[in-house]
Design a protein around this motif. Structure first.
Motif, mmCIF file in Angstrom:
data_model
loop_
_atom_site.group_PDB
_atom_site.id
_atom_site.type_symbol
_atom_site.label_atom_id
_atom_site.label_comp_id
_atom_site.label_asym_id
_atom_site.label_seq_id
_atom_site.Cartn_x
_atom_site.Cartn_y
_atom_site.Cartn_z
ATOM 1 N N ARG A 1 5.061 -8.955 5.465
ATOM 2 C CA ARG A 1 3.601 -8.910 5.511
ATOM 3 C C ARG A 1 3.005 -10.314 5.403
ATOM 4 N N GLU B 1 3.546 -0.496 8.615
ATOM 5 C CA GLU B 1 2.087 -0.592 8.458
ATOM 6 C C GLU B 1 1.724 -1.647 7.426
ATOM 7 N N ASN B 2 2.500 -1.688 6.343
ATOM 8 C CA ASN B 2 2.237 -2.699 5.330
ATOM 9 C C ASN B 2 2.364 -4.104 5.905
ATOM 10 N N LEU C 1 -5.428 -6.162 10.124
ATOM 11 C CA LEU C 1 -6.642 -5.327 10.082
ATOM 12 C C LEU C 1 -7.897 -6.177 9.926
ATOM 13 N N ALA C 2 -7.729 -7.389 9.389
ATOM 14 C CA ALA C 2 -8.907 -8.246 9.201
ATOM 15 C C ALA C 2 -9.575 -8.521 10.529
ATOM 16 N N LEU D 1 1.688 -4.909 8.789
ATOM 17 C CA LEU D 1 0.563 -5.143 9.704
ATOM 18 C C LEU D 1 -0.790 -5.242 9.000
ATOM 19 N N VAL D 2 -0.813 -4.966 7.705
ATOM 20 C CA VAL D 2 -2.096 -4.913 6.989
ATOM 21 C C VAL D 2 -2.977 -6.140 7.231
ATOM 22 N N PRO D 3 -2.453 -7.386 7.190
ATOM 23 C CA PRO D 3 -3.334 -8.544 7.412
ATOM 24 C C PRO D 3 -4.004 -8.527 8.783
ATOM 25 N N LEU E 1 0.862 -1.187 0.000
ATOM 26 C CA LEU E 1 0.000 0.000 0.000
ATOM 27 C C LEU E 1 0.897 1.235 0.000
#
Lengths: 1145, 226
Positions: B156, B104-105, B111-112, B107-109, B97
């Motif tokens: 990620r 942050e990228n 967010l689910a 950590l993106v998963p 992203l």
């Protein structure tokens, strides 16, 4: 493959997005075209209405008096008339009131009715068809006859009358002499009982009237001979209607030519010429005293037709008493005249045959009869008692002047000329003095036999003479200063030449090019094109923005193609040209389609004005007029505008590398945040804006209301810009802030980051929503609620009732004596205790208020009484003297500017701010001048010294009573009233006055209702703006959805990745929806906050009547529709096939 | 101990003429701690096979079972959760992203699940350290080199401790040195996490790093080396 074919193929292939762009263009064009057609329809409808009501009438000849009916025939017989005109129809035009007497206990009365005395010739002037007539007593072309009356539909409906019913007509019998002189009679009220012979539609001549208004007039048509008889004016009329036989007879100076064909006789002017055997001609008027303009005209013409001959003016006045010592003579005439030294107009010889020398101001000459009767000797003091020449509120005041007797002349020769006294009805036509029926207080008991003898032998021959200067000092008035004019006439009779030479216009006969004036007035006071363009502004802006967004979306979808074209060697300029050409084709298609929708939009707006927003136009009369101008200009402007934004949109395309475009990256560069160096600049800018707004707001609390509203609006606008900039800055700065952190809220922060990805795009969307929201909310605050408490400095001025009468009321309604004189009983008088009734003189004119859409030719004038000036009151928008605003009406110009006496003749005037701005277009504010015409069409400049705000004087021009009488001396009595009374007595006061003064057509209305009638117009306009602004705002939310969809399409791979790593569709949908909601809420919030700043003064003053409920409803609808529109983007985000999207790389 | 069973998986795509058969009865088994490479010419169906295993696509016939779960039987929310918990992806393009930092990228998963837990943050930092990006955690993808981006994508992919790591041409866009480093990291982390790793690649060098290598030819899987 040619360039053109490529464009065509591209148009066909991308038909979906092109259709969307075309629809956006169509909306913009439709709104533009619709607004223009609205203006055209308004003007066209006003024009049609005016012309319909005039029929074939082209010119109107009106006089300030009654004149011979035969003059119409003489005019028609003129050779020039036959060549240029068709008919000259005599009519009587008056005002009166009608009552349906069917229920004596509760009679239905309608005031302000146009009474038209006419015969069958009148109906040949217009398009009244037989099938429009509900006649039982004969065909229309023979009506009205006998004691029949024809009513138009609205009047019959208001009265509840049908054919065959009886109606009571009340009208004023106009007097010849000015009513406010001792010899003048007040207009007596005539009552005629007539039977309804027909009821006609208010179209064509059924709506005939000289005053223009879109509202149907209340017309009653009475047989001209019946009316003449009732008025005691056999064979006389006051108006001639002239038709040309063709509708386009608006050639220049036609009224001047008609005026030249008019040849009134002296009797038409009310003049009498008496040839004296002594060799002079005496001119007098049936008005008793010559008006000053008529006197000037007469003298001027006499000087031409009798050059080098002396002209002698005399003023004969009635003395109640001539006394010397203890003896007195009742009711005698005295003539003020300067005798000539030579015959035939002098000299006056005394009893010794010696000429009496010029008289001093305090010297008097008695005839021998009077001297004998009084036993007066030369040098004695002679006391002359008389009524002051002008009455006020019906009251006559008696005064006495003292003279020294300097000569006694025999009752013979020039001293025995009985023609010094003009004809006075009720006096000179009586055989004996005790039969006199004068309007002033008269005591026949004072008449002695010797007085009767004198009357029998010498009639009104003056018993005393004073100098002209002394006489005028005592007896001249606003009505004039001369009763007879004498000129030597030794050779030939002068009267025929005189009549021929007198200028008819100056003598009060004025030709009005009524058709031309009506067409001019049809342009209206308000430019409805601009008004509806303004109302539709946000729809247009939204539509244009939508065009930009949709077009750019389409371009973005073709990023790869653009990249390919760049890769194979096309220049960015060439690509832009291709896209612009494609855009031009789309815009052209949209414009053509939009024109058709525009006609529908205009029809819809007209429907709204005829129904929902009816208060703005008062009555439904509008018809759709599709003019060539509207149908060409609207689409052309819309097309050019759309093409311009399309060209702007494509101009920078192709600046990115072909590789970036080929990999599907955006044609725009995303935000990367501020550099450290520039980080503080936007914040400083926003702070400066907000500080400027605050400073402006604080500063302007010290200024007047008129500045406050505008300036707070400006401050609000600054706040709006500041807030939107702050949001944009926040986004740009936020582009580097962490979104995913410990705990909850990371998805929301990610949404915020998504919204901030393209700050310009997002700021535009937020700015649009915010601006529309700001205007809708702030403009709504200007809605005015008339139901305020009675307060001196408010719109109601603490008055509870506003009243008007059809006929002038001369007595003082503010005193028990005056009311008693008007027939109000003692009991009713007691009900009026504690009330203050202020009476205003009225010079009738056009309604220049917002209730009349026609442009005013000559607005109504009100004469403000001294009591009102002293009392003060009402809310002011601006005033020369803010502390005592009314006083400026009586401050002369040289006093007000402190520069000494100047040649400026302008009259101080006060008027409503809205009347000044919208109706008269006086944008100069204080000091601006506006010309009205006096009775002889001479301009009278009025100078604005104060502007009222929301008062009941909308449409009126207010000058001091003194100035009104100076310029319109024949105005008599009072016809406009403001009544202050305890709230609980309002209904009683109204009932008492309306009942007692019914004959005068007196009608009172509660102030709140009266004001509400005016306020309905601007309030309805505000509703219109709110509705159309709301529509624009909705369209703006669609733009927002387009922005969002574009964002989603640009980021579809990212979103697919989120799905690939396990985020559910629902979470993706939430993410996208949150982005949309953030933009929408940011826009709405910025708009509302800025609007609240703008309307702060209104809120604090309590004048604002913000429709919170409907506003909240509008904003809620916008929010809901905006979110719903955002579903498009959501759908695009979750419906994209995951794998294909991931594979796109 | 988890096991991946690919049982007689076939995949065809409808075309105007006749269905295009991409995979014809592919079967294999992979246990925890094992890794394998799939090689083959372009259009042989490598990526399709990877997507079928990664639940991004459903097979026309046959089945893929990870542990005891046949993901084709799951509804969308469960499938998303399954993917989130069990599978990690590394694409040829990093697919980071751009608006988010490297950390942050990674950590993106997370967010689910709606929230980022401290242990997840800790693991992300640990992973970035392992892939050599600890000092670039606050940088945006645009500020990284191609190799660094791919290493960030690897972090990620591993954040949720997946059972199965799928890498589609992970070194396809990288130079030799960077590709080597990414390949080593893949194997190193796979072993450390004891997970299964399947790499689709054209790179023989990367394929050689795997314990097994299969060649996909005309829709069929043939063992190349072991």
């Amino acid at each position: 493959m040619s360039f053109g074919r490529l464009i065509f193929a591209s148009l066909r292939y991308h038909w979906r997005v092109n259709t969307a762009v075309a629809l956006g263009v169509a909306v913009a064009v439709a709104v533009l075209t619709g607004a223009l057609l609205m203006g055209d329809s308004m003007r066209g409808s006003l024009r049609d209405l005016a012309l319909d009501r005039l029929g074939r009438i082209d010119q109107v000849l009106v006089a300030n008096r009654f004149f011979r009916e035969d003059l119409a025939d003489e005019l028609a017989a003129n050779d020039g008339f036959v060549n240029e005109f068709d008919q000259a129809v005599p009519v009587i035009l008056l005002n009166g009131n009608l009552t349906n007497p069917a229920n004596p206990d509760r009679p239905v009365r309608v005031n302000r009715v146009n009474l038209i005395g006419c015969d069958s010739r009148f109906w040949k002037l217009g398009p009244v068809e037989v099938d429009q007539v509900n006649a039982t007593a004969g065909q229309l072309d023979t009506l009205p006859r006998g004691r029949q009356i024809i009513l138009n539909g609205p009047l019959a409906k208001q009265l509840g009358l049908t054919v065959g019913d009886v109606v009571l007509v009340r009208l004023a019998r106009p007097g010849t002499l000015p009513a406010e002189t001792p010899l003048g009679r007040r207009d007596s009220i005539e009552r005629i009982r007539l039977r309804v012979g027909a009821i006609i539609e208010p179209t064509g001549l059924g709506g005939f009237g000289l005053s223009l208004s879109q509202q149907s007039p209340r017309n009653a048509y009475i047989a001209i001979d019946v009316l003449q008889k009732q008025l005691g004016r056999p064979g006389q009329i006051n108006t001639i209607l002239v038709s040309t036989g063709r509708f386009d007879a608006t050639s220049p100076q036609v009224d001047e030519r008609l005026q030249a064909m008019l040849h009134p006789r002296l009797e038409d002017y009310g003049l009498h010429a008496t040839q004296s055997s002594r060799g002079y001609l005496t001119l007098s008027t049936d008005r008793v005293i010559f008006s000053r303009p008529v006197e000037s005209s007469l003298v001027r013409v006499l000087e031409v037709v009798r050059p080098n001959q002396p002209i002698q003016r005399a003023l004969t006045y009635l003395a109640n008493t001539i006394a010397c010592g203890g003896r007195e003579i009742p009711y005698s005439t005295i003539t003020a005249v300067d005798w000539a030294n030579t015959s035939p107009l002098g000299p006056l010889l005394d009893s010794d045959g010696k000429p009496v020398g010029p008289l001093g101001d305090n010297q008097i000459v008695l005839n021998s009869w009077a001297a004998d009767d009084l036993g007066a000797k030369l040098g004695d003091t002679i006391r002359v008692t008389y009524f002051e020449p002008e009455s006020l509120h019906g009251k006559l005041r008696e005064s006495t002047a003292k003279f020294r007797l300097v000569a006694i002349v025999p009752l013979a020769g020039l001293a025995a000329d009985r023609d010094f006294l003009p004809s006075v009805p009720g006096v000179t036509d009586q055989l004996t003095m005790d039969q006199w029926d004068p309007p002033f207080p008269f005591d026949p008991g004072r008449i002695r036999p010797k007085d009767e003898d004198y009357w029998e032998n010498h009639r009104g021959t003056p018993k005393a003479f004073v100098s002209l200067a002394a006489g005028r000092k005592l007896w001249a008035s606003r009505f004039g200063q001369t009763t007879t004019i004498r000129v030597a006439d030794l050779t030939e009779p002068v009267a025929p030449t005189l009549a021929e030479r007198l200028p008819a216009r100056e003598m009060g006969f004025v030709c009005r090019p009524i058709r031309q004036q009506s067409l001019a007035a049809s342009a209206g006071t308000t430019s409805f094109n601009l008004l509806f363009l303004g109302f539709s502004f946000f729809i247009i802006v939204s539509a244009v923005l939508l065009v930009v967004l949709l077009f750019r979306l389409g371009v973005h979808l073709r990023a790869r193609q653009i990249g390919l074209l760049l890769a194979v060697g096309w220049t960015p300029r060439r690509i832009a040209q291709g896209l612009a050409a494609e855009g031009a084709v789309v815009a052209a298609g949209g414009s053509i389609f939009g024109t058709a929708i525009g006609i529908g939009y205009a029809a819809l707006m007209l429907l709204g004005l005829q129904t929902w927003w009816l208060a703005a136009i008062v009555t439904p009369f509008l018809q759709l007029h599709c003019t060539r101008t509207g149908l060409i200009i609207g689409p052309a402007v819309g097309f050019v505008m759309s093409l311009a934004v399309i060209i702007l949109a494509v101009w920078r395309i192709g600046r990115r590398s072909p590789q970036a475009l080929l990999t599907g990256q955006s044609v725009e560069r995303p935000a990367t945040g501020f550099s450290r160096r520039h980080r503080a600049r936007p914040l400083v800018f926003v702070l400066v804006l907000l500080l400027a707004a605050t400073g402006l707001a604080v500063l302007l609390t010290r200024l007047g209301d008129e500045f406050q509203a505008g300036a707070f609006f400006g401050a609000g606008a600054l706040v709006l810009i500041g807030l939107v900039m702050a949001v944009a800055w926040q986004w740009t700065a936020g582009a580097r802030r962490p979104a995913i952190r410990l705990g909850r809220g990371s998805l929301l922060r990610l949404a915020l980051l998504g919204a901030a990805r393209h700050p310009l795009r997002s700021t535009l969307s937020v700015g649009l929503v915010a601006t529309a929201c700001f205007l809708i909310v702030s403009v709504s605050a200007f809605r005015i609620d008339p139901s305020g408490q009675p307060r001196l400095d408010s719109a109601n001025g603490r008055f509870m009732l506003v009243a008007q009468s059809d006929l002038p009321i001369h007595d003082d309604l503010d005193t028990p004596e005056g009311r008693h004189a008007l027939g109000i009983s003692d009991e009713d008088n007691r009900q009026l205790d504690g009330c203050t009734i202020l009476s205003f003189r009225v010079r009738p004119g056009d309604d220049a208020s917002c209730l009349n859409l026609y442009g005013p030719r000559q607005p109504r004038l009100l004469g403000v009484p001294k009591t009102m000036i002293a009392r003060g009151g009402f809310a002011w928008a601006s005033a020369v003297d803010p502390k005592y605003p009314w006083r400026a009406l009586v401050v002369s110009h040289h006093e007000s500017n402190g520069a000494g006496i100047t040649s400026d003749r302008s009259v101080p005037m006060v008027l409503e701010r809205d009347t000044a701005t919208y109706s008269l277009h006086l944008h100069g504010g204080l000091g601006a001048t506006y010309d009205v015409e006096d009775d002889l069409n001479r301009p009278v400049p009025l100078r604005v010294v104060g502007q009222l705000r929301g008062s009941p004087f909308q449409g009126d021009l207010l000058i001091s009573e003194e100035e009104l009488l100076r310029h319109f001396p024949d105005t008599s009595g009072y016809r406009f009233f403001l009544i202050e009374c305890p709230v609980e007595k309002t209904a009683t006061v109204r009932a008492v006055l309306e009942l007692a003064l019914g004959d005068y057509g007196f009608a009172a209305e509660p102030m709140a209702n009266y004001l509400a009638g005016f306020l309905a117009v601007p309030n309805t306009y505000l509703s219109t703006f709110q509705s159309l602004g709301g529509l624009g705002l909705l369209l703006g939310t669609f733009g927002l959805a387009v922005v969002q969809t574009r964002n989603v399409i640009e980021r579809r791979r990212e979103l697919a990745l989120l799905r690939a790593v396990g985020l559910r569709r629902r979470q993706i949908a939430w993410l996208v929806m949150a982005e949309n909601a953030l933009l929408l809420i940011a826009g709405l919030a910025c708009g509302v906050v800025a609007a609240l700043v703008a309307v702060l003064p209104h809120l604090l003053s309590g004048d604002a009547s913000i429709p919170w409920a409907s506003l909240a409803g509008t904003l809620a609808v916008v929010l809901v529709v905006g979110l719903a529109a955002g579903l498009v983007a959501v759908r695009a985000s979750v419906a994209a096939p995951l794998l294909e999207t991931l594979r796109e790389e | 101990m988890s096991r991946l069973r690919v049982e007689n998986v076939a995949k065809d795509f409808p075309t105007r003429a006749e269905p295009l058969v991409v995979l014809r009865g592919v079967s294999f088994v992979l246990d925890s701690g094992e890794n394998m490479a799939i090689v083959g010419p372009s259009g042989s169906g490598k990526t399709t096979l990877l997507n079928l295993i990664g639940t991004l696509e459903r097979p026309s016939s046959g089945r893929v079972v990870l542990g005891d779960v046949d993901p084709s039987t799951l509804d969308e929310p469960r499938l998303a959760e399954f993917r989130n918990r069990q599978i990690g992806f590394v694409f040829q393009d990093h697919s980071l992203l751009p608006q988010c930092s490297v950390l942050e990228n990674a950590l993106v998963p997370c967010l689910a699940g709606g929230t980022v837990r401290p242990d997840q943050l800790q693991r992300a930092q640990w992973l970035l350290e392992r892939v050599g990006l600890a000092d670039r955690a606050d940088h945006r993808p645009a500020e990284l080199s191609g190799g660094e981006r791919q290493r960030a994508a690897l972090a990620r992919a591993l954040i949720q401790r997946p059972t199965l790591l799928l890498a589609d041409e992970p070194t396809g866009n990288l130079d030799r040195t960077s590709g080597q480093r990414v390949g080593e990291l893949l194997v190193e982390l796979q072993r450390h996490e004891s997970m299964m790793l399947i790499v689709v690649t054209h790179s023989q060098r990367l394929a050689d790093m795997m314990s097994r290598c299969h060649e996909l030819d005309e829709g069929r899987l043939r063992k190349q080396t072991s």
